[in-house]
Design a protein around this motif. Structure first.
Motif, PDB file in Angstrom:
ATOM      1  N   GLN A 201       0.851  -1.193   0.000  1.00  0.00           N
ATOM      2  CA  GLN A 201       0.000   0.000   0.000  1.00  0.00           C
ATOM      3  C   GLN A 201       0.886   1.242   0.000  1.00  0.00           C
ATOM      4  OE1 GLN A 201      -2.205  -1.388   3.435  1.00  0.00           O
ATOM      5  NE2 GLN A 201      -3.980  -1.783   2.175  1.00  0.00           N
ATOM      6  N   ALA A 251       6.947 -12.869  -0.293  1.00  0.00           N
ATOM      7  CA  ALA A 251       5.989 -12.020   0.431  1.00  0.00           C
ATOM      8  C   ALA A 251       6.568 -10.665   0.810  1.00  0.00           C
ATOM      9  CB  ALA A 251       5.511 -12.756   1.685  1.00  0.00           C
ATOM     10  N   GLU A 252       7.874 -10.461   0.539  1.00  0.00           N
ATOM     11  CA  GLU A 252       8.449  -9.150   0.891  1.00  0.00           C
ATOM     12  C   GLU A 252       7.765  -8.017   0.136  1.00  0.00           C
ATOM     13  OE1 GLU A 252      12.603  -8.587  -0.522  1.00  0.00           O
ATOM     14  OE2 GLU A 252      12.194 -10.363  -1.718  1.00  0.00           O
ATOM     15  N   PHE A 254       4.810  -7.415  -0.199  1.00  0.00           N
ATOM     16  CA  PHE A 254       3.636  -6.901   0.521  1.00  0.00           C
ATOM     17  C   PHE A 254       4.031  -5.899   1.610  1.00  0.00           C
ATOM     18  CE2 PHE A 254       2.132 -11.334  -0.525  1.00  0.00           C
ATOM     19  CZ  PHE A 254       1.319 -10.940  -1.567  1.00  0.00           C
ATOM     20  N   THR A 255       5.333  -5.856   1.925  1.00  0.00           N
ATOM     21  CA  THR A 255       5.769  -5.049   3.080  1.00  0.00           C
ATOM     22  C   THR A 255       6.380  -3.723   2.663  1.00  0.00           C
ATOM     23  OG1 THR A 255       8.083  -5.786   3.124  1.00  0.00           O
ATOM     24  CG2 THR A 255       6.457  -7.233   4.148  1.00  0.00           C
ATOM     25  N   TRP A 256       6.498  -3.499   1.381  1.00  0.00           N
ATOM     26  CA  TRP A 256       7.369  -2.434   0.920  1.00  0.00           C
ATOM     27  C   TRP A 256       6.833  -1.025   1.150  1.00  0.00           C
ATOM     28  CZ3 TRP A 256       9.677  -4.542  -4.334  1.00  0.00           C
ATOM     29  CH2 TRP A 256      10.668  -5.478  -4.014  1.00  0.00           C
ATOM     30  N   THR A 257       7.802  -0.131   1.373  1.00  0.00           N
ATOM     31  CA  THR A 257       7.544   1.301   1.382  1.00  0.00           C
ATOM     32  C   THR A 257       8.215   1.860   0.116  1.00  0.00           C
ATOM     33  OG1 THR A 257       9.550   1.628   2.679  1.00  0.00           O
ATOM     34  CG2 THR A 257       7.487   1.454   3.905  1.00  0.00           C
ATOM     35  N   SER A 260      11.788   0.780  -0.681  1.00  0.00           N
ATOM     36  CA  SER A 260      12.136  -0.636  -0.515  1.00  0.00           C
ATOM     37  C   SER A 260      12.631  -1.281  -1.806  1.00  0.00           C
ATOM     38  CB  SER A 260      10.948  -1.428   0.023  1.00  0.00           C
ATOM     39  OG  SER A 260      10.577  -0.957   1.282  1.00  0.00           O
ATOM     40  N   GLN A 263      16.115  -0.324  -2.435  1.00  0.00           N
ATOM     41  CA  GLN A 263      17.041  -1.051  -1.551  1.00  0.00           C
ATOM     42  C   GLN A 263      17.225  -2.488  -2.032  1.00  0.00           C
ATOM     43  OE1 GLN A 263      14.857  -0.454   2.057  1.00  0.00           O
ATOM     44  NE2 GLN A 263      15.706   1.585   2.425  1.00  0.00           N
ATOM     45  N   ALA A 264      16.118  -3.128  -2.426  1.00  0.00           N
ATOM     46  CA  ALA A 264      16.200  -4.528  -2.849  1.00  0.00           C
ATOM     47  C   ALA A 264      17.044  -4.666  -4.116  1.00  0.00           C
ATOM     48  CB  ALA A 264      14.801  -5.088  -3.085  1.00  0.00           C
TER      49      ALA A 264
ATOM     50  N   SER B 138      12.184  -6.684   5.502  1.00  0.00           N
ATOM     51  CA  SER B 138      12.248  -7.802   4.554  1.00  0.00           C
ATOM     52  C   SER B 138      13.662  -8.038   4.027  1.00  0.00           C
ATOM     53  CB  SER B 138      11.298  -7.532   3.386  1.00  0.00           C
ATOM     54  OG  SER B 138      11.694  -6.367   2.702  1.00  0.00           O
ATOM     55  N   ILE B 139      14.492  -6.991   3.992  1.00  0.00           N
ATOM     56  CA  ILE B 139      15.841  -7.147   3.439  1.00  0.00           C
ATOM     57  C   ILE B 139      16.899  -7.199   4.547  1.00  0.00           C
ATOM     58  CG2 ILE B 139      17.557  -6.166   1.855  1.00  0.00           C
ATOM     59  CD1 ILE B 139      15.155  -4.637   0.555  1.00  0.00           C
ATOM     60  N   TYR B 140      16.751  -6.327   5.550  1.00  0.00           N
ATOM     61  CA  TYR B 140      17.825  -6.161   6.532  1.00  0.00           C
ATOM     62  C   TYR B 140      17.510  -6.737   7.911  1.00  0.00           C
ATOM     63  CZ  TYR B 140      19.225  -2.848   2.934  1.00  0.00           C
ATOM     64  OH  TYR B 140      19.570  -2.278   1.741  1.00  0.00           O
ATOM     65  N   MET B 160       8.743 -13.684   5.989  1.00  0.00           N
ATOM     66  CA  MET B 160       8.568 -12.227   5.852  1.00  0.00           C
ATOM     67  C   MET B 160       7.682 -11.773   6.998  1.00  0.00           C
ATOM     68  SD  MET B 160      10.312 -11.108   3.445  1.00  0.00           S
ATOM     69  CE  MET B 160      11.475 -12.028   2.444  1.00  0.00           C
ATOM     70  N   LEU B 162       6.661  -9.057   8.199  1.00  0.00           N
ATOM     71  CA  LEU B 162       5.601  -8.064   7.998  1.00  0.00           C
ATOM     72  C   LEU B 162       4.866  -8.278   6.673  1.00  0.00           C
ATOM     73  CD1 LEU B 162       7.592  -4.924   9.210  1.00  0.00           C
ATOM     74  CD2 LEU B 162       6.070  -6.391  10.535  1.00  0.00           C
ATOM     75  N   PRO B 252      -0.087  -6.365   5.235  1.00  0.00           N
ATOM     76  CA  PRO B 252      -0.316  -6.500   3.801  1.00  0.00           C
ATOM     77  C   PRO B 252      -1.802  -6.532   3.466  1.00  0.00           C
ATOM     78  CG  PRO B 252       0.443  -8.567   4.772  1.00  0.00           C
ATOM     79  CD  PRO B 252       0.524  -7.548   5.836  1.00  0.00           C
TER      80      PRO B 252
END
Lengths: 442, 304
Positions: A201, A251-252, A254-257, A260, A263-264, B138-140, B160, B162, B252
């Motif tokens: 979101q 599933a990462e 779904f968590t992103w800002t 993100s 960064q990925a 998710s990454i760090y 994951m 979150l 999510p």
């Protein structure tokens, strides 16, 4: 008495002195001894993803403009996710900045902003016509007024890892959504690196999902502003995203800002993201080894068309309650005269809404000494062939603005991708939500 | 009498209606301005068509409530608020009860342990939540890194925290517990120290073991103070949006949305003030019930 004098100062003198001092200190700033108080211009905008732009805008351009117009210009830069909250508080308090920049069309605020027709007219007299993307993002056809002024937009291309895509059989990266699905799966299966199309979101996911939706022929509304989200094309786009997620993503997403996916990509984790050139600009700035591996490609082609949203749309509004409306309008008009300097300072992040401001755009971006290879950004030369506005094929209306800010589209895609909803049910639920929102703005 | 006379005089002054009103006034003013006015405004907005950008208001009756009840996000948020509060409070009560037992008797370093346990409550909630966001990133994520290092997971197939709805909800609940346990522990410690030492000692002489003493003597005697901790904790949890907003922003796909976070997302970020106000009013019945229970307990304590 002599004794008192010897002590330096009497109690009465002390009271007199301190009282006079306090009054002078209190009134001092307001007294200019006949001079008119200096004008002020307060600007609020995001902390640019390319910090060099803020250095030029805050430190050079606004200072020069302020000296020329005898105005103290202050610029406040805030995180992009705080823009809407800040705007809401300024409108509620009816106090704040003279110029407020949004990153998506702020149609919901139309009644609190002044009409920008005059600014557009003045700029068009000098610099020619604006692009359709700028018009559709800032104009309300019902009220026939411009609620914002758009100086620039940012393309939303694909960013992909050269080596992995070459090994997967796509040396030039994915060109279509089918390429993306096939290549991303191969890379995931072989190396473990997932694909990084966001489903969260937030802004980047929201733009990526709109690009996918439109490329498959779906849309939130038609040209007349009727809700059209529940269509066969939307369902096809949902099915595609479900397959892509299940085959190639984790599933990462779904968590992103907003930062993100940058960064990925820079961490060497994902094979593909849909994002502006902030990814590569950061890798160049920080001399990251991965810099030469990340390539840029145009929007992916879907079964119906090749299309993507602008990544961000600069939309300046002048509040109806702003203290220096004239100054704010003049600032925007003059800013366009110096747009090219900002384009260079911002390392081509801000593309012009008035093409004549950067007449040699294709040549300039095709040979960038910072980039490896120098023609990395060449593919953005024809961006206007595939970039469109939020609300396409209609205008960016207040209802579209609310649906955008409440993340209806990425939520719909995310539920299907994870298998929590069928494509048909998700499209139906989104339709109900759109109809509910549209009804509230009628 | 010479000493007592001025005392009586000062009590008389305190009983003067004007002085009483003057002393009571600031508290009333505070409640009216900071709680009463926003509440009345929220009720007013909830029955209107208020938008962030609109210039006028119209009465729309129950339209906003009808509209939000149709929204799947609202139904999820309502369910989540209840799950979030109940689970968090259950964990907080068990953990803080255990900690209060552990921290009651003196031991070497007890002061330091008490200080460390209290830290999450003292630190600003936003700061703590940002720290947790990085821990669960998710990454760090440092947790994920350790799990991969221990070969529990492969590098690109990690949990994951979150990103999965259930993990995300569990993360939100646990971070909230992390914040509330210190407060609850302090309250329970106060409750335990208030139990007269003779009673558990007498029970021990009569042959009562640890569990029997705990469940039949300590807990019943601590019940009023446990209730206070639970009621305060429920209010903090039910009305909190900081942890959800910073950790997941409701995601999510709205699966961790709670009533306060949805009210903020709809009313402020989504520009629909009226719907946001209507959502926030659903908090009121629960909060009124809690306020009633707290007042009743306070009244009982006065009578006792």
């Amino acid at each position: 008495m002599a004794k008192r004098r010897g002590r330096g100062i009497s109690r009465r003198d002390f009271v007199k002195l301190t009282t006079t001092g306090a009054i002078a200190a209190g009134l001092g700033p307001a007294m200019h001894f006949g001079q008119a108080p200096q004008k002020t211009l307060k600007i609020l905008q995001w902390s640019h993803f390319v910090p060099a732009f803020d250095t030029w805008f805050n430190g050079t351009f606004t200072k020069q403009w302020g000296q020329k117009h005898d105005t103290v210009v202050t610029v406040d830069n805030i995180n992009l996710v705080d823009l809407n909250t800040r705007a809401a508080s300024e409108v509620s308090a009816r106090k704040g900045h003279d110029l407020f920049m949004f990153l998506s069309p702020p149609a919901a605020y139309e009644k609190q902003t002044i009409d920008m027709t005059h600014v557009y007219q003045e700029v068009e007299k000098k610099h020619g016509k604006k692009i359709e993307l700028g018009h559709r993002s800032t104009y309300n056809p019902k009220t026939r007024r411009y609620f914002a002024f758009s100086d620039a937009y940012t393309p939303d291309p694909g960013n992909w890892h050269k080596d992995w895509w070459a090994e997967a059989g796509f040396p030039n990266g994915p060109d279509t959504y089918d390429d993306l699905r096939a290549g991303a799966k191969k890379i995931r299966d072989k190396t473990g690196h997932p694909c990084g199309i966001g489903l969260s979101q937030e802004l980047d996911s929201s733009m990526a999902m709109r690009a996918l939706l439109w490329s498959f022929g779906g849309a939130e509304q038609d040209e007349q502003g009727n809700v059209t989200i529940n269509s066969k094309n939307t369902i096809e786009a949902l099915k595609f995203m479900k397959a892509l997620y299940q085959e190639s993503e984790t599933a990462e997403v779904f968590t992103w800002t907003p930062p993100s996916n940058n960064q990925a990509m820079l961490a060497g984790r994902v094979s593909y993201v849909a994002n502006a050139i902030s990814v590569t600009r950061q890798s160049e700035r920080e001399h990251l080894p991965i810099d030469s591996k990340i390539m840029i490609s145009p929007a992916l082609k879907g079964p119906v068309r090749r299309i993507a949203a602008e990544h961000v749309m600069n939309c300046y509004v002048i509040w109806e309650f702003a203290e220096n409306k004239e100054g704010a309008q003049q600032f925007l008009i003059d800013y366009m005269d110096s747009f090219h300097d900002g384009f260079v300072a911002g390392q081509f992040y801000n593309f012009p809404c008035f093409p004549s401001l950067v007449p040699n755009l294709k040549q300039e971006i095709a040979n960038d000494p910072r980039a490896t290879p120098p023609d990395k950004y060449k593919v953005l030369g024809n961006v206007l062939d595939w970039a469109t506005n939020v609300g396409y094929p209609g205008y960016a209306t207040a209802a579209i603005d609310e649906a955008f800010k409440t993340w209806v589209i990425p939520t719909m895609f995310a539920k299907v991708a994870r298998g929590d909803e069928t494509p048909e049910n998700a499209a139906k639920a989104a339709e109900e939500e759109y109809k509910r929102i549209f009804a509230r703005w009628k | 009498m010479a000493i007592g006379a001025p005392k009586i005089k000062s009590i008389g002054a305190a009983q003067s209606p004007l002085l009483g009103a003057a002393m009571f006034g600031p508290a009333v003013l505070y409640i009216v301005l900071v709680i009463g006015a926003p509440f009345v405004l929220a009720v007013f907005y909830a029955f209107s068509d208020a938008r962030i950008g609109s210039s006028g208001l119209h009465f729309v009756g129950l339209e906003n409530f009808r509209s939000i009840l149709q929204s799947p996000s609202f139904r999820t948020a309502l369910k989540n608020s209840i799950v979030f509060t109940v689970c968090a409070q259950a964990i907080v009560v068990v953990c803080s009860g255990t900690l209060s037992i552990a921290l009651e008797k003196p031991f070497r370093g007890r002061g330091l342990v008490r200080f460390l346990i209290l830290l999450p409550w003292v630190a600003p909630v936003s700061l703590g939540s940002i720290g947790w966001k990085w821990i669960l990133d998710s990454i760090y994520s440092v947790i994920t890194w350790v799990l991969v290092w221990l070969h529990f997971f492969k590098p690109y197939n990690t949990p994951m925290w979150l990103g999965e709805p259930h993990l995300a909800m569990a993360s939100v609940i646990l971070v909230h517990c992390w914040r509330l346990i210190p407060f609850s522990t302090v309250v329970m410690l106060a409750g335990r120290t208030a139990i007269p030492k003779e009673i558990p000692e007498a029970a021990a002489i009569d042959g009562a073991g640890f569990w029997r003493t705990l469940f039949q003597i300590n807990l019943p005697m601590m019940l009023p103070i446990i209730n206070v901790a639970v009621l305060f904790g429920t209010i903090f949890t039910f009305t909190d949006m900081t942890v959800v907003y910073i950790l997941t922003a409701g995601g999510p796909f709205d699966s961790t949305q709670t009533l306060p976070s949805l009210a903020f997302a709809t009313g402020i970020q989504g520009s629909d003030l009226a719907a946001g106000a209507a959502i926030s009013l659903f908090l009121v019945p629960v909060l009124v019930l809690i306020a009633y229970l707290m007042l009743r307990m306070a009244h009982r304590a006065e009578v006792v």
